[in-house]
Design a protein around this motif. Structure first.
Motif, PDB file in Angstrom:
ATOM      1  N   GLN A 182       4.450  -0.505  -4.512  1.00 43.78           N
ATOM      2  CA  GLN A 182       3.363  -1.205  -4.026  1.00 43.78           C
ATOM      3  C   GLN A 182       1.976  -0.622  -4.577  1.00 43.78           C
ATOM      4  OE1 GLN A 182       2.988  -3.746  -1.748  1.00 43.78           O
ATOM      5  NE2 GLN A 182       5.334  -4.081  -2.056  1.00 43.78           N
ATOM      6  N   ILE A 186      -0.317  -3.779  -6.552  1.00 40.29           N
ATOM      7  CA  ILE A 186      -1.540  -4.166  -5.924  1.00 40.29           C
ATOM      8  C   ILE A 186      -2.478  -3.700  -7.029  1.00 40.29           C
ATOM      9  CG2 ILE A 186      -3.238  -3.566  -4.402  1.00 40.29           C
ATOM     10  CD1 ILE A 186      -1.321  -2.850  -2.366  1.00 40.29           C
ATOM     11  N   ARG A 220      -4.477 -13.044  -4.690  1.00 40.85           N
ATOM     12  CA  ARG A 220      -3.823 -12.661  -3.337  1.00 40.85           C
ATOM     13  C   ARG A 220      -2.666 -13.436  -2.981  1.00 40.85           C
ATOM     14  NH1 ARG A 220      -7.417 -12.965   1.667  1.00 40.85           N
ATOM     15  NH2 ARG A 220      -5.751 -11.780   2.529  1.00 40.85           N
ATOM     16  N   VAL A 228       3.966  -8.397  -2.608  1.00 37.29           N
ATOM     17  CA  VAL A 228       2.849  -7.500  -2.654  1.00 37.29           C
ATOM     18  C   VAL A 228       2.704  -7.426  -1.022  1.00 37.29           C
ATOM     19  CG1 VAL A 228       0.686  -6.766  -3.049  1.00 37.29           C
ATOM     20  CG2 VAL A 228       1.931  -7.649  -4.908  1.00 37.29           C
ATOM     21  N   GLN A 230       0.313  -7.627   1.663  1.00 41.03           N
ATOM     22  CA  GLN A 230      -1.006  -8.089   1.837  1.00 41.03           C
ATOM     23  C   GLN A 230      -1.646  -7.471   2.737  1.00 41.03           C
ATOM     24  OE1 GLN A 230      -2.766  -9.800  -0.827  1.00 41.03           O
ATOM     25  NE2 GLN A 230      -0.916  -9.425  -1.586  1.00 41.03           N
ATOM     26  N   ALA A 233      -3.093  -4.787   0.676  1.00 41.88           N
ATOM     27  CA  ALA A 233      -3.852  -5.035  -0.473  1.00 41.88           C
ATOM     28  C   ALA A 233      -5.358  -5.469  -0.065  1.00 41.88           C
ATOM     29  CB  ALA A 233      -3.166  -6.150  -1.189  1.00 41.88           C
TER      30      ALA A 233
END
Length: 397
Positions: A182, A186, A220, A228, A230, A233
Motif C-alpha cells: 500500500q 499510494i 484518487r 489503493v 483511500q 491515502a
C-alpha cells in the motif's frame, strides 16, 4: 492524516486482499492462461463476460465493475477538461518525471524489472499512456468505456507480481514488506498526480487551483479502482505533499535496475522522435524535471541541451499567456497538443490495443471549450521536510 515512519511501515505490510485472493486462486487451479486468453475479448465496460471464464475471475470482475460510490462526477468532468487542455504537458510530465521518479526508488525499479514485458519499454509507456487516455474519455465509467476493464486488469497484474515474488522466495519481505504494498501504491498515485502537477508548475504551465485539485481528485478515483486503500491515502494536495516528501526521503536512491530502465526509456523516445537532432532533449528534460542528483543516480547523460532546456519555462510561459488571452490561440495549441499526444501514443502502440495480461512467469533475473483562467494560478504546496535531497516538489536537487 499525519504520515510518520511508523504509519508508512505499517502500509508496507499490506497488499490488495481482493486481487491477491483472485490471482492466488487462478494460479492454484492452473487457469491463468485461460483467463488471459478470454480477457483479450473483454475490453469495454458493460460487455458480456466471455463464456468459460473461471468463476473466481467472474466474481472479481463483477465486484470491481463500478466506480467508488463517493465519486463526484462534476469534479471528474473538471479533471477531464484539465487533461484535454494540458494533455501534451501531462504526457511530458508522466514520461520524463513520474516514470523516472519511479525508477529512482530502488525496490520499485526492481519490481518493474521483474516482468518479461518490461524488456520492451515502449510497452510499459504505451500501457501507461493508453490507460490515462481511457480515463479521460467522456464515457470512461459508462458502458462502452475502456477504462474500467483496463483498471481491473492492471490491478490483477500487480497482484500477480506479488504472487510470483512471494512464492519464488525472490523478495525480502522481512526487510522490504509486501511487494507492491500500500505504501508503494499510494506513492505511485502521488507520483502520477502531485509530481505531475509539480512538473507542470516547473515548466511554467498556467493552472488554476480548481484544475489542479480536480486532476489530483481523478487520480484518487484511479487509486481506488487499482486497489489503493483511500482511507490511508492523502485526500488533498497538502497531505499529498506530506506523504510524497516522506516517501521519497525514505526510498530514493541509485540502483542498477533504475539506471537500466531509464536507459531503455531514453532510447525508446529517441527512436520515436524522427531524426537525431532532438535526441539529447529527452535526457535533458528528465534531468531538468527530476534534478541532477536523481538524474545522476539513473545515469542520465549530460549534454549541451541541459542548459537550453532551462529556457523552456520562459517559452512555455509566453505561449500560456498568449493562450490565456486568445480563444483562437487556445484552440490551436490544444489541437496541436492533442495531435502530438496521439502521434506519441500511436508510435508506441503501433495502433494496437494493450491488453495488460497477467504474467505466468517472471524474468529469471532481475476540441473542448476553454474556460476563462482563474486570476490566481495554482502553486505547489510548501515542502514539509527540511532536506537537501530530495526537494519537496519532486525528486529535484
Amino acid at each position: 492524516m499525519t504520515y510518520t515512519p511508523a504509519v508508512m511501515n505499517a502500509l508496507r505490510q499490506v497488499g490488495d486482499e481482493l486481487a491477491d485472493a483472485t490471482v492466488d486462486a487462478l494460479f492454484a487451479r492452473g487457469e491463468i492462461g485461460k483467463f488471459n486468453t478470454l480477457m483479450r475479448y473483454f475490453s469495454t465496460a458493460g460487455q458480456e463476460l466471455p463464456d468459460g471464464l473461471p468463476d473466481v475471475a467472474r466474481e472479481y470482475l463483477h465486484a470491481t465493475s463500478t466506480a467508488p460510490d463517493w465519486v463526484d462526477w462534476g469534479e471528474m468532468e473538471k479533471a477531464r477538461l484539465f487533461f484535454l487542455h494540458n494533455n501534451m504537458h501531462i504526457s511530458t510530465a508522466l514520461s520524463f518525471a513520474a516514470m523516472p521518479a519511479c525508477y529512482a526508488v530502488p525496490h520499485v525499479a526492481r519490481l518493474l524489472s521483474a516482468t518479461h514485458s518490461l524488456e520492451y519499454p515502449s510497452r510499459r509507456m504505451a500501457e501507461t499512456g493508453q490507460f490515462t487516455v481511457y480515463l479521460m474519455q467522456p464515457d470512461a465509467f459508462e458502458n462502452g468505456g475502456r477504462f474500467v476493464p483496463a483498471a481491473q486488469k492492471v490491478r490483477l497484474l500487480h497482484a500477480s507480481i506479488r504472487h510470483h515474488l512471494r512464492r519464488a522466495d525472490r523478495w525480502d519481505t522481512a526487510g522490504l514488506g509486501t511487494p507492491i504494498c500500500q505504501e508503494d501504491m499510494i506513492g505511485g498515485q502521488m507520483l502520477f498526480s502531485l509530481l505531475v502537477l509539480d512538473s507542470l508548475h516547473r515548466l511554467n504551465i498556467h493552472m488554476t487551483t480548481d484544475g489542479a485539485e480536480a486532476y489530483f481528485y481523478a487520480w484518487r478515483v484511479v487509486g481506488a479502482m487499482l486497489g489503493v486503500d483511500q482511507t490511508q491515502a492523502p485526500t488533498d494536495l497538502e497531505s499529498a505533499r506530506s506523504f510524497l516528501d516522506l516517501y521519497l526521503a525514505r526510498h530514493l536512491g541509485p540502483s542498477d535496475e533504475g539506471a537500466h530502465l531509464t536507459g531503455q526509456l531514453i532510447e525508446m523516445y529517441e527512436q520515436v522522435v524522427p531524426g537525431t537532432l532532438l535526441d539529447p532533449l529527452v535526457g535533458a528534460l528528465i534531468r531538468y524535471l527530476i534534478g541532477d542528483t536523481c538524474a545522476d543516480w539513473l545515469k542520465v547523460p549530460r549534454t549541451s541541451w541541459d542548459t537550453l532546456v532551462n529556457a523552456a519555462p520562459a517559452l512555455l510561459g509566453a505561449l500560456e499567456t498568449l493562450e490565456d488571452r486568445s480563444p483562437l490561440a487556445t484552440w490551436a495549441l490544444d489541437a496541436l497538443g492533442s495531435l502530438v499526444t496521439r502521434f506519441e501514443l500511436s508510435s508506441l502502440t503501433h495502433g494496437r490495443v494493450m491488453h495488460y495480461a497477467i504474467p505466468e512467469h517472471l524474468k529469471p533475473d532481475y476540441g473542448v471549450s476553454h474556460t476563462v483562467p482563474h486570476p490566481h494560478r495554482w502553486a505547489p504546496p510548501a515542502p514539509t521536510l527540511s532536506r537537501h535531497e530530495p526537494a519537496a516538489s519532486g525528486p529535484q536537487s
